[in-house]
Design an enzyme around this catalytic site. Structure first.
Site, mmCIF file in Angstrom:
data_model
loop_
_atom_site.group_PDB
_atom_site.id
_atom_site.type_symbol
_atom_site.label_atom_id
_atom_site.label_comp_id
_atom_site.label_asym_id
_atom_site.label_seq_id
_atom_site.Cartn_x
_atom_site.Cartn_y
_atom_site.Cartn_z
ATOM 1 N N SER A 1 16.366 -0.317 11.607
ATOM 2 C CA SER A 1 17.249 1.374 12.121
ATOM 3 C C SER A 1 18.242 1.188 12.628
ATOM 4 C CB SER A 1 16.060 2.072 12.888
ATOM 5 O OG SER A 1 16.211 3.549 13.400
ATOM 6 N N TYR B 1 11.105 3.876 20.556
ATOM 7 C CA TYR B 1 11.560 3.585 19.282
ATOM 8 C C TYR B 1 12.655 2.651 19.297
ATOM 9 C CZ TYR B 1 12.383 4.450 13.888
ATOM 10 O OH TYR B 1 13.022 4.209 12.432
HETATM 11 P P1 NAP Z 1 6.231 7.498 7.137
HETATM 12 O O1 NAP Z 1 7.047 8.148 5.935
HETATM 13 O O2 NAP Z 1 6.031 7.806 8.006
HETATM 14 O O3 NAP Z 1 6.404 5.707 6.275
HETATM 15 C C1 NAP Z 1 5.160 5.084 7.343
HETATM 16 C C2 NAP Z 1 4.330 4.169 6.187
HETATM 17 O O4 NAP Z 1 4.005 3.292 7.745
HETATM 18 C C3 NAP Z 1 3.659 4.872 5.975
HETATM 19 O O5 NAP Z 1 2.668 4.576 4.436
HETATM 20 C C4 NAP Z 1 2.416 4.157 6.948
HETATM 21 O O6 NAP Z 1 1.094 4.777 6.437
HETATM 22 C C5 NAP Z 1 2.597 3.396 7.565
HETATM 23 N N1 NAP Z 1 1.851 2.776 9.234
HETATM 24 C C6 NAP Z 1 2.186 3.493 10.021
HETATM 25 N N2 NAP Z 1 1.994 2.601 10.675
HETATM 26 C C7 NAP Z 1 1.140 1.730 10.526
HETATM 27 C C8 NAP Z 1 -0.154 0.939 11.718
HETATM 28 N N3 NAP Z 1 -0.130 0.393 11.787
HETATM 29 N N4 NAP Z 1 -0.662 -0.415 10.042
HETATM 30 C C9 NAP Z 1 -0.279 -0.259 9.088
HETATM 31 N N5 NAP Z 1 0.736 1.220 7.898
HETATM 32 C C10 NAP Z 1 1.792 2.102 8.656
HETATM 33 O O7 NAP Z 1 7.954 6.320 7.533
HETATM 34 P P2 NAP Z 1 8.966 5.642 6.256
HETATM 35 O O8 NAP Z 1 10.533 7.213 6.839
HETATM 36 O O9 NAP Z 1 9.591 5.358 5.050
HETATM 37 O O10 NAP Z 1 10.083 4.706 8.021
HETATM 38 C C11 NAP Z 1 9.209 3.668 7.476
HETATM 39 C C12 NAP Z 1 10.118 2.534 7.727
HETATM 40 O O11 NAP Z 1 11.795 2.561 7.734
HETATM 41 C C13 NAP Z 1 10.147 2.300 10.246
HETATM 42 O O12 NAP Z 1 9.303 1.019 9.977
HETATM 43 C C14 NAP Z 1 10.992 3.355 10.002
HETATM 44 O O13 NAP Z 1 10.939 3.257 11.260
HETATM 45 C C15 NAP Z 1 12.264 2.820 9.614
HETATM 46 N N6 NAP Z 1 13.055 3.878 9.156
HETATM 47 C C16 NAP Z 1 12.538 5.202 9.165
HETATM 48 C C17 NAP Z 1 14.122 5.974 8.671
HETATM 49 C C18 NAP Z 1 13.785 7.967 8.102
HETATM 50 O O14 NAP Z 1 14.707 8.222 8.941
HETATM 51 N N7 NAP Z 1 12.310 7.935 7.309
HETATM 52 C C19 NAP Z 1 14.773 5.591 9.363
HETATM 53 C C20 NAP Z 1 15.336 4.746 10.029
HETATM 54 C C21 NAP Z 1 14.243 3.391 9.671
HETATM 55 P P3 NAP Z 1 0.050 4.814 7.729
HETATM 56 O O15 NAP Z 1 -0.197 5.674 8.083
HETATM 57 O O16 NAP Z 1 -1.434 5.452 6.484
HETATM 58 O O17 NAP Z 1 -0.670 3.117 8.202
#
Ligand code: NAP
Length: 258
Positions: free
Chosen positions: A141, A154
């Protein structure tokens, strides 16, 4: 179809960024395993991909659980033959001012965002080294590149994930395996929807005002699309991406320049 014959595991592949990466890698020819805790979500992603003619399976796993990761890795190898691409994308992003941050929440964030990245990397790296070909992509991120208020756990986890990326990249640099981090700004996913909810509740503002607060950090005044992250992930996996390793690639609309 430059990834034909490659097996790819995408953690957190049930929605958001992980779901988009799974589709982009599948379209490039890779066989896919998506993993997360919510079996229904990963099954749905895999079924959608199969319906479009791609090879995709779902394996349930909590990436913070050492034993569960080992079981998932064995199952993924059984399904794919070889795991050549690992995308450490699973993550959570709760917010709290540091004075209200509990040790439990701190540990939960580190165990999923950092320890999960370590456990999955360890589970798949040896196979990549044996074949002298591998791609590890850690979805970090912009919070791994600079500080931001109310998300100290985070931020710490994402800085650690980038440090881990650089260290492992150096460790395997001459063995055909590249290791990179992608560092997005706010992406249009359920995680950002949850951030809107958190701001709404904690700051006592409307959802529209909460979204405007988020967009105020965006030079282009928009959320990034998950596909923009997936396109860079595919580029890193291609033959002509092999020179890129140990990098933390920001996809942040130039936010870092301000
Ligand atoms: P999201 O929509 O909340 O999806 C997160 C995914 O991670 C879900 O499939 C969730 O499924 C899985 N997950 C969470 N905890 C887990 C665990 N303990 N074991 C296995 N799977 C797990 O999030 P996203 O926005 O797509 O984010 C994905 C990545 O990008 C993250 O690492 C996040 O920090 C990073 N990111 C996101 C943003 C943003 O603005 N959205 C910005 C920068 C970076 P379950 O809960 O079912 O396990």
């Amino acid at each position: 179809m430059s990834l034909k014959g490659r097996g790819a595991v995408i953690t957190g592949g049930g929605r958001g960024i992980g779901k988009a990466i799974a589709r982009y890698l599948a379209e490039e020819g890779a066989s896919i395993v998506v993993t997360a805790r919510s079996t229904d979500q990963i099954e749905a992603v895999a079924a959608e991909l199969r319906a479009d003619g791609f090879e995709a399976q779902a394996v349930t796993c909590d990436v913070a659980d050492e034993e569960a990761v080992q079981v998932m890795a064995d199952e993924a190898r059984g399904l794919l033959g070889t795991v050549d691409i690992l995308v450490n994308n699973a993550g959570i992003a709760p917010s709290n001012p540091v004075k209200r941050l509990t040790l439990e929440e701190w540990n939960r964030v580190q165990s999923i965002n950092v320890t999960g990245t370590f456990l999955c990397t360890r589970a798949f790296l040896q196979g990549m080294l044996d074949r002298q070909w591998g791609r590890i992509i850690n979805i970090a991120s912009v919070a791994g590149l600079r500080g931001s208020k109310y998300i100290s756990a985070y931020c710490a986890s994402k800085h650690a994930q980038i440090g881990f990326t650089r260290a492992v990249a150096d460790e395997v640099a001459d063995q055909g395996v590249t290791v990179n981090a992608i560092c997005p700004g706010y992406v249009d996913t359920p995680m950002t929807e949850y951030s809107v909810v958190q701001i709404t509740e904690k700051a006592g503002v409307s959802p529209e005002e909460a979204l405007q607060h988020i967009l105020a950090t965006s030079p282009q005044k928009r959320l990034i699309r998950p596909e923009e992250i997936a396109a860079v992930a595919v580029m890193l996996c291609r033959k002509d991406g092999e020179g890129i390793s140990g990098q933390a690639i920001a996809i942040d609309q130039g936010q870092g320049n301000h």
